[in-house]
Design an enzyme around this catalytic site. Structure first.
Site, PDB file in Angstrom:
ATOM      1  N   CYS A 112     -44.660 -27.723  20.217  1.00 42.38           N
ATOM      2  CA  CYS A 112     -44.524 -26.267  20.339  1.00 42.38           C
ATOM      3  C   CYS A 112     -45.872 -25.620  20.596  1.00 42.38           C
ATOM      4  CB  CYS A 112     -43.855 -25.672  19.108  1.00 42.38           C
ATOM      5  SG  CYS A 112     -44.687 -26.058  17.561  1.00 42.38           S
TER       6      CYS A 112
ATOM      7  N   GLU B  27     -39.389 -26.809  12.423  1.00 32.79           N
ATOM      8  CA  GLU B  27     -38.232 -25.941  12.154  1.00 32.79           C
ATOM      9  C   GLU B  27     -38.372 -24.567  12.812  1.00 32.79           C
ATOM     10  OE1 GLU B  27     -37.874 -25.661   7.924  1.00 32.79           O
ATOM     11  OE2 GLU B  27     -39.232 -23.961   7.766  1.00 32.79           O
ATOM     12  N   HIS B  28     -39.548 -24.232  13.291  1.00 36.73           N
ATOM     13  CA  HIS B  28     -39.716 -22.927  13.930  1.00 36.73           C
ATOM     14  C   HIS B  28     -39.293 -22.927  15.393  1.00 36.73           C
ATOM     15  CE1 HIS B  28     -42.982 -22.521  10.661  1.00 36.73           C
ATOM     16  NE2 HIS B  28     -41.852 -21.981  10.242  1.00 36.73           N
TER      17      HIS B  28
END
Ligand SMILES: [Zn+2]
Length: 237
Positions: free
Chosen positions: A199, A129-130
């Site tokens: 990420c 979600e980041h």
């Protein structure tokens, strides 16, 4: 009388929505949506046409992103990318539309079984979600029934339901464990997940090939080191 599921007592920061889990929250909430977010209900209940408008809106935003990257959204290779990305993103987050009730679909049975049940190495695909980029890995789920068992395929489906949302690995692990604890009321639940986060890998913060482990141990798995060891050695082999 004490309410069955008391309202969370966490301090609420004005203007900030609460992260969808806490110790007091329950996966069996009023809408049955299992820790929904603010747009979850309207998304689940929308018509075909409303769904189309939603996807067009996402596609428009993707066009903007492409332009901002310095690309030409009108060139041939990219012409259909906004639409494709919109429907892919809806698929990657389809877990928002599912509830634990749908997933279980009455596959909880009374059974005189009190030995450890493990489903291991379930493939998980989720979105961090980041950064909204994938993290993928494997999850192993174990529980010791208290005369109530669930169809084995349902364990993987519960994991899938929570994975197909915007997530952090820690919360995903905990949501799966807490849900099983509530619906089965077993002697204990153990969930271990190992995942690799794009990420981190792609941005060079973490060496490619390294992974993140999270675990959630409840009931006897938390209280009894021998039980926990047995689970951990069974999922290692
Ligand atoms: Zn991330």
């Amino acid at each position: 009388m004490e309410p069955l599921h008391p309202t969370p007592t966490r301090p609420v920061i004005p203007g900030r929505a609460i992260t969808p889990i806490s110790r007091q929250d329950t996966p069996i909430d009023i809408d049955g949506l299992s820790w929904p977010s603010i747009g979850t209900k309207s998304r689940r209940d929308e018509t075909e046409e409303q769904r189309h408008i939603r996807e067009e809106k996402i596609a428009e935003a993707v066009k903007t992103i492409l332009s901002c990257l310095g690309e030409d959204p009108e060139r041939e290779g990219l012409l259909k990318t906004p639409d494709r990305y919109a429907s892919a993103l809806m698929f990657f987050t389809k877990g928002y539309e599912q509830s634990i009730k749908d997933v279980l679909n009455e596959a909880v049975f009374e059974e005189d079984h009190e030995e450890m049940v493990i489903v291991k190495n379930v493939d998980i695909f989720s979105l961090c979600e980041h950064h909204m980029v994938p993290f993928t890995g494997k999850i192993s789920i174990g529980y010791i029934p208290n005369r109530r068992v669930v169809g084995l395929s349902k364990l993987a489906r519960i994991a899938e339901m929570f994975a197909r949302r915007l997530q952090v690995q820690e919360r995903l692990t905990k949501q799966i464990a807490s849900t099983l604890m509530e619906v089965l009321q077993p002697q204990g639940v153990a969930v271990v997940m190992e995942a690799s986060h794009l990420c981190m890998c792609m941005r060079g913060v973490q060496k490619p090939g390294s992974s993140t482990m999270t675990s959630c141990m409840l009931g006897v798995f938390r209280n009894n080191p021998k039980t926990r060891e047995e689970f951990l050695s069974l999922i290692r082999n």
